[in-house]
Design a protein around this motif. Sequence first.
Motif, short mmCIF file in Angstrom:
data_model
loop_
_atom_site.label_atom_id
_atom_site.label_comp_id
_atom_site.label_asym_id
_atom_site.label_seq_id
_atom_site.Cartn_x
_atom_site.Cartn_y
_atom_site.Cartn_z
N TYR A 355 0.19 -5.42 2.53
CA TYR A 355 -0.25 -6.10 1.45
C TYR A 355 0.83 -7.42 1.26
O TYR A 355 1.98 -7.47 1.90
CB TYR A 355 -0.20 -5.55 -0.09
CG TYR A 355 1.18 -5.20 -0.53
CD1 TYR A 355 1.93 -3.77 0.08
CD2 TYR A 355 1.92 -5.80 -1.20
CE1 TYR A 355 3.13 -3.74 -0.45
CE2 TYR A 355 3.08 -5.71 -1.68
CZ TYR A 355 4.00 -4.53 -1.23
OH TYR A 355 5.13 -4.25 -1.64
N ASP A 357 0.78 -9.29 -2.05
CA ASP A 357 1.20 -9.05 -3.32
C ASP A 357 0.18 -7.93 -3.87
O ASP A 357 -0.90 -7.91 -3.83
CB ASP A 357 0.91 -10.24 -4.18
CG ASP A 357 1.66 -11.43 -4.06
OD1 ASP A 357 2.81 -11.42 -4.49
OD2 ASP A 357 1.28 -12.60 -3.34
N LEU A 358 0.82 -6.79 -4.20
CA LEU A 358 -0.29 -5.68 -4.71
C LEU A 358 -0.55 -5.98 -6.29
O LEU A 358 0.29 -6.31 -6.96
CB LEU A 358 0.78 -4.49 -4.82
CG LEU A 358 0.57 -3.41 -3.51
CD1 LEU A 358 1.35 -2.46 -4.07
CD2 LEU A 358 -0.79 -3.17 -3.33
N ILE A 377 2.21 4.86 2.16
CA ILE A 377 3.27 3.90 2.39
C ILE A 377 2.68 2.48 2.31
O ILE A 377 1.70 2.18 2.50
CB ILE A 377 3.75 3.97 3.80
CG1 ILE A 377 4.18 5.56 4.14
CG2 ILE A 377 4.77 3.00 4.12
CD1 ILE A 377 5.45 5.48 3.35
N PHE A 378 3.53 1.73 1.18
CA PHE A 378 3.16 0.28 0.71
C PHE A 378 4.11 -0.52 1.56
O PHE A 378 5.34 -0.38 1.56
CB PHE A 378 2.99 0.21 -0.51
CG PHE A 378 1.99 0.72 -1.06
CD1 PHE A 378 0.79 0.32 -1.42
CD2 PHE A 378 2.05 2.10 -1.69
CE1 PHE A 378 -0.25 1.15 -1.94
CE2 PHE A 378 1.18 2.86 -2.24
CZ PHE A 378 0.06 2.28 -2.37
N SER A 379 3.77 -1.60 2.39
CA SER A 379 4.60 -2.28 2.99
C SER A 379 4.15 -3.83 2.87
O SER A 379 3.06 -4.13 2.96
CB SER A 379 4.69 -2.21 4.76
OG SER A 379 5.11 -1.25 4.95
N LYS A 380 5.16 -4.79 2.40
CA LYS A 380 4.85 -6.33 2.09
C LYS A 380 4.63 -6.83 3.67
O LYS A 380 5.78 -6.93 4.23
CB LYS A 380 5.89 -6.70 1.46
CG LYS A 380 5.45 -8.12 0.96
CD LYS A 380 6.26 -8.72 -0.34
CE LYS A 380 5.99 -10.28 -0.45
NZ LYS A 380 5.56 -10.70 -1.48
N ASP A 399 6.62 -7.88 8.99
CA ASP A 399 7.24 -7.16 7.83
C ASP A 399 7.95 -8.22 6.89
O ASP A 399 8.92 -8.50 7.50
CB ASP A 399 7.86 -6.00 8.33
CG ASP A 399 8.44 -4.99 7.15
OD1 ASP A 399 8.97 -5.74 6.11
OD2 ASP A 399 8.53 -3.93 7.04
N LEU A 400 7.59 -8.41 5.94
CA LEU A 400 8.33 -9.65 5.02
C LEU A 400 9.62 -9.02 4.47
O LEU A 400 10.52 -9.79 4.15
CB LEU A 400 7.26 -10.15 4.07
CG LEU A 400 6.13 -10.74 4.53
CD1 LEU A 400 5.15 -11.39 3.43
CD2 LEU A 400 6.62 -12.25 5.13
N ILE A 401 9.65 -7.74 4.28
CA ILE A 401 11.12 -7.35 3.67
C ILE A 401 12.08 -7.07 4.69
O ILE A 401 13.10 -7.69 4.65
CB ILE A 401 10.68 -5.89 2.91
CG1 ILE A 401 9.77 -5.83 1.94
CG2 ILE A 401 12.10 -5.12 2.62
CD1 ILE A 401 10.12 -6.77 0.65
N LEU A 402 11.75 -6.63 6.02
CA LEU A 402 12.69 -6.41 7.06
C LEU A 402 12.66 -7.68 7.67
O LEU A 402 13.38 -7.79 8.78
CB LEU A 402 12.17 -5.16 7.91
CG LEU A 402 12.27 -3.84 6.94
CD1 LEU A 402 11.92 -2.63 8.00
CD2 LEU A 402 13.59 -3.54 6.42
N ASN A 403 11.96 -8.59 7.56
CA ASN A 403 11.78 -9.90 8.24
C ASN A 403 11.71 -9.92 9.58
O ASN A 403 12.61 -10.33 10.29
CB ASN A 403 13.17 -10.63 7.80
CG ASN A 403 12.87 -12.26 7.98
OD1 ASN A 403 11.95 -12.81 7.90
ND2 ASN A 403 14.19 -12.77 8.19
N GLU A 404 10.66 -9.20 10.11
CA GLU A 404 10.51 -9.04 11.59
C GLU A 404 9.02 -9.00 11.97
O GLU A 404 8.31 -8.33 11.19
CB GLU A 404 11.21 -7.79 12.14
CG GLU A 404 10.72 -6.55 11.42
CD GLU A 404 11.28 -5.36 12.02
OE1 GLU A 404 12.50 -5.24 12.69
OE2 GLU A 404 10.85 -4.07 11.70
#
Lengths: 757, 215, 430
Positions: A355, A357-358, A377-380, A399-404
């Motif tokens: 997602y 924005d959840l 599992i929820f991944s931005k 993956d916007l959190i891990l920026n990869e």
Amino acid sequence: MSATMAEKKHAAYICSGCELGARLDVATLVKTATKEGKMQLVREHAFLCSAEGVAMIQNDIDNEGVTHAAICACSRRAKTEAFNFSTTAISRGNLREGVIWVRPDTEEARETTQEMAEDYVRMACAEVKAMTVPSGNPNVGGSKTLLVVGGGVSGMTSALEAAKAGYKVVLVEKTGALGGWAAQNYKRVPTREPFKDPEDTGVADMVSRIAADANITVYLNATVTKTAGAPGRFKADITVESGSTVTEDVGAIIQASGFTLYDANKLPHLGYGASPDVVDQAGLEALAKAANGGAIKRPSDGKEVKSVVFVQCAGQRDASGEHLEYCSGYCCNVSVKQAMYFKDANPDVDTVVLYTDLRLPGNGEDFYRSAQNKGVIFSKGVVSTVAASGNGLTVNFKDLILNEDTQAQADLVVLATGSVPTSGPDLDALNAAVVASESKDADIKAEADLQVEKLRAKSVLNLSYRQGPDIPHFKHGFNDSHFICFPYETRRTAIYAAGPVRRPMDMVQAREDATGAAMKAIQAVENAGLGKAAHPRAGDLSFPTARLEGCTQCKRCTVECPFGAIDEDEKRFPLFNESRCRRCGTCMGACPVRVISFENYSVNTVGAQVKAINVPDEFENKPRILILACENDAYPALDMAGMNRHDYSAFVRVIPVRCLGSVNTIWITDALNSGFDGIMLMGCKHGEQYQCHFVKGSELGRYRLSKVGDTLKGMGLEPERVFDTEVAITDIVTLPQRINDYAAQLEAMGPSPMKGF
Amino acid sequence: MSVNNTEMAVRYKNNFLKELEDQAEMGEWIKMCMQCGVCAGSCPTNFHPGWDHPPQEIFMMVRAGRREEVLTSNSMWMCTSCYNCYVRCPRKLPITHIMHGIANYAHRLGVAPKLQPTRNFGKIFWNNAAKTGRVNEVMLTVDLYFRNAEGKFDLMGGIKKALEMQSVAIGLVKAGRLNPLELFGGHKCKDQKGLQSMLKKARELEETRKALKAA
Amino acid sequence: MTSIVATNQTILVVGGGIAGMTAALEAAETGKQVVLVEKNPWLGGRTAQLYRYFPKMCHPTCGLEINLRRLKANPRIQVLTMAEVTGISGEAGNYSVNVTLSPRYVNNKCTACGECSKAVNSEIADAFNYNLGKVKAAYLPHDMAYPQRYVLDPSIIGTADAEAAKAACKVGAIDLDQQTETVSLNAGAIVWATGFQPYAAEKITPYRYGEFKNVITNVEFERLADPHGPTKGKILRPSDGKEAKNVAFIQCAGSRDENHLRHCSRFCCMASLKQTHYVQEAFGDEGKSTIYYIDIRAIDRFEDFYQKVKANPNVAFVKSKVARISEDKNGDPRLWGVNTEGYKRYSEPHDLVVLAVGMEPAVKGMAIPAALSEGIVADSSGFLAMNGNTGVFGAGCATNALDVNRAVQSATAAALRAIQVVNQVARAEN
């Protein structure tokens, strides 16, 4: 003189309370009302809104035969209940908020303030004399049955709730069974505490309740092929599969025609079409239904799904304009629910929701927590592509959190594609095609005919309205109301949209919405039966009448009516459907030959006021500015400016109008001819974010009045003498400033050359 | 006590989240994180440059299966147990405990960063304290300062470090917190045998609990 | 003594905000008798305290004007202000209700001329403006207050100020002997529309609300932006009156947080997106807004609005729940935290911080009369849900975290549910 004229008795009541007596020469006002206003009875009272004052007026009505009363005191917005005499025509001269509260209490201001007050007394007298107490629309229909189009959760809810209130319902469903999309679902998103697990859809229960309800008649495999008439007296042709047609008399209509899923075939980059293991949310529901609580198997080879990826916002929230621009709102909850189908059957299935924005508002947060607790599992992340790889699928995403940039393997991919409303054709497009089909060019005509046919086929209601077969669209094809405070206001009276056809929504909202729509439909049939108007002039008994002998068949009224109230009869004269009318007066404003009027609001009630204003000659150095102010926003703003004692020019005279759309250019030309120096038009915002309570009224009025330039030129007047200014109800501080600036501008321009003619 | 790293990786087929849920204390909470980042921001060591990943990022890496990176990270070892993250977490994740749980698991797998200062100190402190039930400050200092980066005894390095910390040491001596005589054996708690059997029992309980959880 | 005409076919609506007003009007415009009870001295509720609505940027008072006009034109609605329901007994179709009315000290002779206010010296906190300013102790709560009657604050009763107010009133509208009274009335059905209260921001201790003057809430920011608010629409920060050109918005201030509110309050993302417009409107390109968020919940058609704000170069978005706020020497609040998109630490000063506080149902902590609690249950967040077949129905933000549009839909639905009950009574009585 007819007998009815003789029975009229005009009275004026002048209040001297609230400092009016101290600030104004009330004796002169009494004289003005008597001599110039030609009132047969004039009374002064020191506290007119008191019980004694009101009793005095009531006594005059009961015993003195007063039929028309000009109440010269405070604003029509104040003490409204006190001065409510239902059988008497009432006008209000606004001496408090409109005069003494906007003028400084100084000796030098006294003369112009008094002149202002005298004019408002003249205007109130002139207005009331031109008024008649409305008697109610005589062309009422007696049907209180509701027509509900669409047998999904929304339509079924409307039908059940209306029936529970004691109303008969005709429910039309185009497929062979009730239930709509909800019936295709395995389970639904939870609707109550503890919001932890999917629950039964409830569809079977609703269907059986409908079957058992004597108030509800159901037509399956049926469509509405024609809807004619007006609120309280619609005739709906319902055609069933066999081709036979039944005509039902109904009083109001609820359009609950639902939605379709956005076509996932438009998303080849997400693997749809390329692999059968890429499904949309409906596809997953089908798989879950087949599994019935057991392991969900993938379509390609029937293998048990061990890993599944949900792609949110597939083809939605797309700023490029290629796909849906909006968010469908419900899909996050649905993916959470569907991920639970897997986890509840087998906790070892890998379920990943990708997602950006959840969106799980309210108690959705509990549902989200529950899903996480079950191991979803929820991944931005933003998905770029879904491709087949080996015996499964690869989902490539950032993956916007891990920026990869990374990928996930899955047996099955579910695309949350969102909803598209089944809202009938776009009327603008249809009307354009209809115009094109009248072309003399055979090719253009052939193409346009095809287009007309195609668009007509999409019609849900098939209204036999001159303005088109369905409710107009708002943004993105939804039939939603544009109003925040009034979500049920469609542009077709007594026809209400309910459920996902008005905006994307989930089942909980659809049920609430459908219940509200049933409320509005019931209200509509009750008021239509009494000849009363619907919102926003609810209860108004006035209605438009036309002197057809003067009509030139120009069609302006039928074209401009924002609510599609006016058809054309066989002789091409306007045919008013009073109960479709919302009483805005746009038709009256539009009519170039001024044949349309309401009993209590007409070309004459305003025109007489314009004429009643005393216009000093050019040597007196007392300009006159006419303000035509929308009663919904501009007039309250002026009132509140008064309440806050913000002064403005003593040279303005304000006349409230129902809507800028009701302003007839004759008022402008009359005013200019009689020597007014300038005219300010105050209406609500128009355009995409319009704030006009009559939707198109202010826009139509503005367009019409923008053409007065030619008239001005013809009279040898500067274009600035008519000034259109957009006013919001909050412009309490800026509005007096704008008035004063305009007055200064006019002063610099010099007096109107029309004075004294 | 220690666990085979490769064996564990194979056993969980790269489902690192599952692995930590089973093996690390409070690991079952990791999945509840919603990536708001308040833990990262609340951490008093937030602006310490040597900190690789804040808790919420560690949790995301766990979900993404970045096993080696997480287990060899120094991040969990940076926790000062202030509990700020724990009390602020909108999902009530016991973050402090989770960080300790992951750190402990990495330690058991033998993949934790060698001589990471917090970990190193923790080890030395525990070994020192568990011996007699009382901390021998002198031996603690010796063990801490007189070892080089490879963990070998380093006299010159130790003396250099001791000189640097001279004033602290004098202060501790004056306050009665550091007795130079402890170099020759310090104080201990009363029941030495009891202490050791208590520690043994605790270890057994811990092992049983972990085995149960993994089963 | 206040007299009320009510029968078992009357619908009682509790709460005169936009949901309560809507339920009352929809029922009355369908021909039903309604009693509308409101605890404030005026109708309109929290929407009347907003400057603009999202996504249209139109003014809530515009709709309020229409609703008030509908109300004034409809004799079927009896309005009781400064009134609270203190007891309910009975069952669907036959409720007996006690309503306690607090004294206004001004009767219906009042013409709203304002002379009493001029005569009074004492000032009280301006509740309409969330106590950001002061008003005279004889006051009209706001320009569109309905009933359009002044109110005397109880604090001046028994003082010379009260006597001065009484002396100044030429129409005898001031009645200093008014007492609290309790009236009983019948009702067939009840709509419970008591709305919400903004979450108490001081409970979120790391944000130091109440301690740092330049940390305010979203509802307070509405009053700052409103031309009729305490700063006449200028966005000035409270500590030193400096123009607040660099504003931070902290989302989920209390919401989605098990230490505060479990639920998502739904409206706050859109409210902050809307409020960035206020900053832009006031300062043009010099006005900068930063939204610190977890998820931007611009649901369904509101997405358009979000996309427009996102495209504005003067608005920045940081995916982060702000950890804490400190205060620089010049009074700037400084935000500390981590942008979780790629782990970027920040320590950013702003002129002003707006906490997007969530909704707490006003029923939470309210002593719900027994007859009501049987028919209606509260979920874990304190919102009302229907439970079974009774004559009591929740409406608006008492039932869920809703935006205005949805609250009105909910209220319209509640009106029908109430009508179903009274229609049944009518059928039985005929």
